[in-house]
Design an enzyme around this catalytic site. Structure first.
Site: not given
Ligand code: HPA
Length: 236
Positions: A20, A24, A43, A87, A90, A204, A217
């Site tokens: 994304g 990275r 961009r 892809r 995270s 997370d 990370r």
């Molecule tokens: N929600 C949506 N997208 C994400 C999250 C999340 O908690 N963590 C990483 N990408």
């Protein structure tokens, strides 16, 4: 050149890794590819092409969310002939057995809505990973000794959910994690007969509130890049 990608025809490899975050993409290209060359900076959505184990690879940022990914994946597929799109990103963990830093390989990606909803209309399409990539990524993750979960994820339009009831239903139905891009990638790959996969690190956790510290990370991201590269070039 396309509207959003400044690369010349031929600058993009048939295999494209899509984080994304454009930075990275830069980090992965400089650390894992030989002779990495910048092929896009329109961009600031950086893309690089280089070599890995004798194979040509492009690493192109997708941006956050399905509308952004849809723009880049569409142009990569229809204008640059990308065949394999992986892809690397995270996600938020949604099951008690899914820990921070674990890897999720997404077999399916459920959504409420995606840029393709207007195309599919009344169809509850089931966006699914390419089987050969899925199998090869699982083998590569296991060979690395990474704690890996394979199953369904949820692709959301929002990072900041206001629907705890929805999260609860998804968890109840075994969804492993939430992110914001995979369902549209899988749907576009299905439409254009290409191979797609999403490999995610749990950054997370929705139930525990835990989050991956910034210094961790990079290493987790490196593991995903290696798994993705091995998967892309495993003959199936
Ligand atoms: N929600 C949506 N997208 C994400 C999250 C999340 O908690 N963590 C990483 N990408």
């Amino acid at each position: 050149m396309t509207i959003h990608i400044g690369a010349n025809p031929g600058d993009i490899a048939e295999t494209v890794l899509m984080p994304g975050d454009p930075y990275r993409a830069k980090w992965a290209a400089l650390n894992f590819l030989k002779d990495a060359t910048l092929v896009n900076e329109v961009r600031g959505m950086l893309g690089y092409t280089g070599m890995w184990n004798g194979n040509r690879v492009t690493i192109q940022g997708s941006g956050m969310g399905m509308p952004s990914l849809s723009i880049y994946a569409n142009e990569l597929i229809t204008q640059y002939n990308a065949q394999t799109l992986i892809r690397i990103g995270s996600c938020g963990g949604m099951q008690p057995q899914v820990g921070i830093r674990d890897i999720i390989i997404a077999m399916t990606a459920s959504t409420i809505t995606s840029p393709s909803s207007g195309v599919l209309r009344e169809i509850n399409f089931a966006p699914a990973a390419d089987w050969s990539l899925l199998r090869a990524a699982v083998a590569a993750a296991e060979a690395k000794g990474a704690t890996t979960h394979i199953g369904g994820i949820y692709s959301s339009d929002v990072f900041y959910s206001e629907r705890p009831d929805l999260d609860e239903q998804l968890t109840r139905h075994g969804i492993l994690g939430v992110e914001m891009e995979a369902a549209e990638l899988y749907t576009l790959a299905a439409r254009h007969k290409r191979r797609a996969l999403a490999i995610l690190t749990v950054s997370d956790h929705l139930q525990t509130g835990e989050a991956l510290p910034a210094e961790d990370r990079e290493r987790s991201f490196g593991d995903m890049v290696e798994i993705a590269l091995h998967a892309a070039f495993t003959n199936s």
